[in-house]
Design a protein around this motif. Structure first.
Motif, mmCIF file in Angstrom:
data_model
loop_
_atom_site.group_PDB
_atom_site.id
_atom_site.type_symbol
_atom_site.label_atom_id
_atom_site.label_comp_id
_atom_site.label_asym_id
_atom_site.label_seq_id
_atom_site.Cartn_x
_atom_site.Cartn_y
_atom_site.Cartn_z
ATOM 1 N N UNK A 117 0.821 -1.222 0.000
ATOM 2 C CA UNK A 117 0.000 0.000 0.000
ATOM 3 C C UNK A 117 0.848 1.262 0.000
ATOM 4 N N UNK A 118 2.084 1.159 -0.455
ATOM 5 C CA UNK A 118 3.027 2.277 -0.358
ATOM 6 C C UNK A 118 2.509 3.535 -1.048
ATOM 7 N N UNK A 119 1.823 3.395 -2.175
ATOM 8 C CA UNK A 119 1.373 4.576 -2.908
ATOM 9 C C UNK A 119 0.378 5.393 -2.078
ATOM 10 N N UNK A 120 -0.562 4.712 -1.431
ATOM 11 C CA UNK A 120 -1.525 5.412 -0.597
ATOM 12 C C UNK A 120 -0.851 6.008 0.635
ATOM 13 N N UNK A 121 0.116 5.278 1.182
ATOM 14 C CA UNK A 121 0.795 5.748 2.393
ATOM 15 C C UNK A 121 1.569 7.028 2.132
ATOM 16 N N UNK A 122 2.304 7.092 1.027
ATOM 17 C CA UNK A 122 3.061 8.326 0.766
ATOM 18 C C UNK A 122 2.120 9.465 0.383
ATOM 19 N N UNK A 123 1.008 9.125 -0.283
ATOM 20 C CA UNK A 123 0.027 10.160 -0.617
ATOM 21 C C UNK A 123 -0.552 10.784 0.646
ATOM 22 N N UNK A 124 -0.762 9.957 1.666
ATOM 23 C CA UNK A 124 -1.273 10.462 2.944
ATOM 24 C C UNK A 124 -0.303 11.446 3.594
ATOM 25 N N UNK A 125 0.978 11.370 3.181
ATOM 26 C CA UNK A 125 1.997 12.283 3.722
ATOM 27 C C UNK A 125 2.330 13.409 2.737
ATOM 28 N N UNK A 126 1.533 13.529 1.672
ATOM 29 C CA UNK A 126 1.691 14.649 0.756
ATOM 30 C C UNK A 126 2.645 14.439 -0.400
ATOM 31 N N UNK A 127 2.990 13.182 -0.713
ATOM 32 C CA UNK A 127 3.931 12.897 -1.794
ATOM 33 C C UNK A 127 3.248 12.120 -2.917
ATOM 34 N N UNK A 128 3.703 12.370 -4.148
ATOM 35 C CA UNK A 128 3.200 11.631 -5.305
ATOM 36 C C UNK A 128 4.127 10.478 -5.679
#
Length: 204
Positions: A117-128
């Motif tokens: 789920x890395x993509x969602x996790x980094x998105x939650x921290x403001x990164x694409x």
């Protein structure tokens, strides 16, 4: 020798009742052996060699899967720019709790979850996207389907020119990496217990 202000800000004393790093590592290994991979933390030589190709000046987001007790976290934070971010992901809540108690650097975030789920996790921290992703997860012993899902998710989340840094004790990891990372660098680190295979999969 006095501890520097920056080092003191990043790492604080272990709270009363919390196991030592070694005790925590062993506890995690025996509770979840297929997810930890080794009963011994990585050596300093392995860490230096694994992180050697990283372009720290152009690294804004570094992600680590399976940080354990933070063996790589502190060396990464020491090398990162002041405005960079380190996000670590682990399914073991004991490790996440330990890291949150012992590393207080504002650039650091410990997340309880799956690397898939890395993509969602980094998105939650403001990164694409991420510049680099590091993993010591034992791909060959993960539950069926998890290894391929993590490899695919990592390829998707990396920026062009980024890399997936993987250290393993079995070359079988190439089965998971090759379909997604045709350009791969490889090395061995013999000064580790056990000796480790090191891979750098580049996203062209």
């Amino acid at each position: 020798m006095p501890v520097s202000t920056s080092a003191a800000r990043r790492v604080r004393n272990r709270p009363a009742g919390m196991p030592s790093p070694w005790g925590m590592f062993l506890q995690g290994f025996f509770k979840h052996p297929v997810m930890v991979g080794s009963v011994v933390p990585s050596s300093d030589r392995l860490i230096r060699k694994m992180l050697g190709p990283v372009d720290w000046a152009n690294c804004k987001l570094f992600v680590e899967y399976g940080p354990g007790v933070g063996t790589f976290c502190r060396p990464i934070l020491d090398r990162m720019a002041p405005d960079a971010k380190l996000i670590v992901i682990d399914t073991n809540p004991d490790f996440i709790r330990y890291l949150r108690h012992t590393i207080t650097d504002p650039r650091f975030a410990a997340v309880s979850g799956s690397a898939a789920d890395v993509q969602q996790i980094i998105a939650d921290h403001g990164f694409e996207s991420a510049d680099y992703v590091l993993s010591g997860l034992p791909f060959s012993t993960l539950p069926a389907g998890v290894g391929p899902a993590i490899a695919a998710a990592t390829k998707a989340v990396l920026r062009p020119g980024g890399a997936f840094l993987v250290y393993q004790f079995s070359p079988k990891v190439r089965v998971f990496l090759d379909p997604h990372f045709p350009r791969m660098d490889h090395a061995m680190e013999w000064w580790n217990v056990p000796p480790a295979q090191l891979y750098w999969g580049w996203k062209d």
